[in-house]
Design a protein around this motif. Structure first.
Motif, PDB file in Angstrom:
ATOM      1  N   VAL A  82     -20.456  30.520   8.997  1.00 55.61           N
ATOM      2  CA  VAL A  82     -20.200  29.610   8.278  1.00 55.61           C
ATOM      3  C   VAL A  82     -20.941  29.965   7.073  1.00 55.61           C
ATOM      4  CG1 VAL A  82     -20.271  27.354   7.423  1.00 55.61           C
ATOM      5  CG2 VAL A  82     -19.983  27.502   9.737  1.00 55.61           C
ATOM      6  N   ARG A  83     -21.933  30.728   6.807  1.00 55.32           N
ATOM      7  CA  ARG A  83     -22.557  31.243   5.671  1.00 55.32           C
ATOM      8  C   ARG A  83     -21.667  32.388   5.266  1.00 55.32           C
ATOM      9  NH1 ARG A  83     -27.171  29.984   8.236  1.00 55.32           N
ATOM     10  NH2 ARG A  83     -28.482  28.277   7.394  1.00 55.32           N
ATOM     11  N   ASP A  84     -21.251  33.221   5.896  1.00 56.02           N
ATOM     12  CA  ASP A  84     -20.435  34.208   5.560  1.00 56.02           C
ATOM     13  C   ASP A  84     -19.142  33.868   4.864  1.00 56.02           C
ATOM     14  OD1 ASP A  84     -22.372  36.275   6.625  1.00 56.02           O
ATOM     15  OD2 ASP A  84     -21.188  36.671   8.331  1.00 56.02           O
ATOM     16  N   LEU A  85     -18.621  33.003   5.765  1.00 52.84           N
ATOM     17  CA  LEU A  85     -17.101  32.122   5.061  1.00 52.84           C
ATOM     18  C   LEU A  85     -17.605  31.795   3.584  1.00 52.84           C
ATOM     19  CD1 LEU A  85     -15.805  30.436   8.100  1.00 52.84           C
ATOM     20  CD2 LEU A  85     -15.119  32.377   6.845  1.00 52.84           C
ATOM     21  N   THR A  86     -18.944  31.166   3.564  1.00 57.12           N
ATOM     22  CA  THR A  86     -18.991  30.422   2.074  1.00 57.12           C
ATOM     23  C   THR A  86     -19.215  31.453   1.144  1.00 57.12           C
ATOM     24  OG1 THR A  86     -20.379  28.833   3.406  1.00 57.12           O
ATOM     25  CG2 THR A  86     -20.940  29.114   0.857  1.00 57.12           C
ATOM     26  N   ARG A  87     -19.716  32.666   1.380  1.00 63.43           N
ATOM     27  CA  ARG A  87     -19.806  33.969   0.509  1.00 63.43           C
ATOM     28  C   ARG A  87     -18.466  34.361   0.153  1.00 63.43           C
ATOM     29  NH1 ARG A  87     -24.941  34.516   2.815  1.00 63.43           N
ATOM     30  NH2 ARG A  87     -24.236  35.738   4.683  1.00 63.43           N
ATOM     31  N   VAL A  88     -17.576  34.621   1.368  1.00 58.17           N
ATOM     32  CA  VAL A  88     -16.358  34.871   1.037  1.00 58.17           C
ATOM     33  C   VAL A  88     -15.381  33.907   0.156  1.00 58.17           C
ATOM     34  CG1 VAL A  88     -13.951  35.269   2.148  1.00 58.17           C
ATOM     35  CG2 VAL A  88     -16.102  36.427   3.106  1.00 58.17           C
ATOM     36  N   HIS A  89     -15.597  32.790   0.422  1.00 60.77           N
ATOM     37  CA  HIS A  89     -14.912  31.651  -0.478  1.00 60.77           C
ATOM     38  C   HIS A  89     -15.436  31.631  -1.728  1.00 60.77           C
ATOM     39  CE1 HIS A  89     -14.257  27.443  -1.857  1.00 60.77           C
ATOM     40  NE2 HIS A  89     -13.006  27.674  -1.353  1.00 60.77           N
ATOM     41  N   ALA A  90     -16.646  31.968  -1.952  1.00 56.12           N
ATOM     42  CA  ALA A  90     -17.380  31.974  -3.362  1.00 56.12           C
ATOM     43  C   ALA A  90     -16.868  33.218  -4.282  1.00 56.12           C
ATOM     44  CB  ALA A  90     -18.858  31.905  -3.386  1.00 56.12           C
ATOM     45  N   SER A  91     -16.484  34.360  -3.445  1.00 55.65           N
ATOM     46  CA  SER A  91     -16.255  35.276  -3.976  1.00 55.65           C
ATOM     47  C   SER A  91     -14.528  35.394  -4.645  1.00 55.65           C
ATOM     48  CB  SER A  91     -16.331  36.790  -3.110  1.00 55.65           C
ATOM     49  OG  SER A  91     -15.069  36.586  -2.208  1.00 55.65           O
ATOM     50  N   PHE A  92     -13.758  34.461  -4.068  1.00 54.03           N
ATOM     51  CA  PHE A  92     -12.441  34.328  -4.563  1.00 54.03           C
ATOM     52  C   PHE A  92     -12.422  33.519  -5.768  1.00 54.03           C
ATOM     53  CE2 PHE A  92     -11.098  34.465   0.111  1.00 54.03           C
ATOM     54  CZ  PHE A  92     -10.461  35.620  -0.203  1.00 54.03           C
ATOM     55  N   SER A  93     -13.488  32.523  -5.976  1.00 53.52           N
ATOM     56  CA  SER A  93     -13.786  31.961  -7.169  1.00 53.52           C
ATOM     57  C   SER A  93     -14.180  32.548  -8.510  1.00 53.52           C
ATOM     58  CB  SER A  93     -14.851  30.787  -7.039  1.00 53.52           C
ATOM     59  OG  SER A  93     -14.146  29.929  -6.143  1.00 53.52           O
ATOM     60  N   GLU A  94     -14.823  33.711  -8.128  1.00 51.45           N
ATOM     61  CA  GLU A  94     -15.125  34.671  -9.309  1.00 51.45           C
ATOM     62  C   GLU A  94     -14.144  35.406  -9.921  1.00 51.45           C
ATOM     63  OE1 GLU A  94     -17.727  37.525  -7.242  1.00 51.45           O
ATOM     64  OE2 GLU A  94     -19.287  36.061  -6.579  1.00 51.45           O
ATOM     65  N   ALA A  95     -14.288  35.329 -11.103  1.00 49.83           N
ATOM     66  CA  ALA A  95     -13.337  36.007 -12.038  1.00 49.83           C
ATOM     67  C   ALA A  95     -13.088  37.677 -11.545  1.00 49.83           C
ATOM     68  CB  ALA A  95     -13.754  35.951 -13.592  1.00 49.83           C
ATOM     69  N   PRO A  96     -11.862  37.985 -11.567  1.00 50.30           N
ATOM     70  CA  PRO A  96     -11.681  39.525 -11.116  1.00 50.30           C
ATOM     71  C   PRO A  96     -12.053  40.254 -12.407  1.00 50.30           C
ATOM     72  CG  PRO A  96      -9.337  38.346 -11.461  1.00 50.30           C
ATOM     73  CD  PRO A  96     -10.641  37.311 -11.644  1.00 50.30           C
ATOM     74  N   GLU A  97     -12.513  41.443 -12.071  1.00 51.32           N
ATOM     75  CA  GLU A  97     -12.812  42.406 -13.044  1.00 51.32           C
ATOM     76  C   GLU A  97     -11.522  43.195 -13.589  1.00 51.32           C
ATOM     77  OE1 GLU A  97     -15.629  45.663 -12.131  1.00 51.32           O
ATOM     78  OE2 GLU A  97     -16.595  44.111 -10.862  1.00 51.32           O
TER      79      GLU A  97
END
Length: 100
Positions: A82-97
Motif C-alpha cells: 500500500v505504501r508503494d501504491l501511495t508513492r506511485v499515486h503521488a507520482s501521477f500528481s506531480e507535474a511532468p517535466e
C-alpha cells in the motif's frame, strides 16, 4: 485465573484483529490509501502489543508465537504494498517535466 482471563482477552483481540485487517484491506481497495496505512500500522501495533502483553508466569506456545510472527510479516508486506501504491499515486500528481 490469569490463564482464563488471558484466553478471553485473546478471543477479543482476534475478533478486533480480523475486523481491523478487513477494514485496512477495504480502504486500500477503495483507493483510501492513507487511511489504509493508518489502519495497517494499527494492526501491526496490536500484534506487537499483544505479543508483549503475556502476563508474568504465562508463556505462549512457540508454535503460536511463530504463527503470529508469520501473520505480522504478511501484514507488514501488505502495508508495504500500500505504501508503494501511495508513492506511485503521488507520482501521477506531480507535474511532468517538459520535453525539449
Amino acid at each position: 485465573c490469569d490463564q482464563t482471563r488471558f484466553e478471553a482477552m485473546a478471543e477479543d483481540f482476534l475478533a478486533d484483529f480480523v475486523d481491523s485487517i478487513q477494514q485496512s484491506r477495504d480502504c486500500a481497495c477503495q483507493g483510501k490509501l492513507e487511511e489504509a496505512l493508518v489502519l495497517y500500522d494499527g494492526v501491526l501495533a496490536q500484534i506487537q502489543h499483544r505479543l508483549k502483553a503475556v502476563p508474568p508466569g504465562l508463556s505462549l506456545d512457540p508454535e503460536v508465537l511463530a504463527r503470529w510472527a508469520s501473520v505480522k510479516e504478511a501484514v507488514a508486506l501488505e502495508a508495504t504494498a500500500v505504501r508503494d501504491l501511495t508513492r506511485v499515486h503521488a507520482s501521477f500528481s506531480e507535474a511532468p517535466e517538459p520535453r525539449g
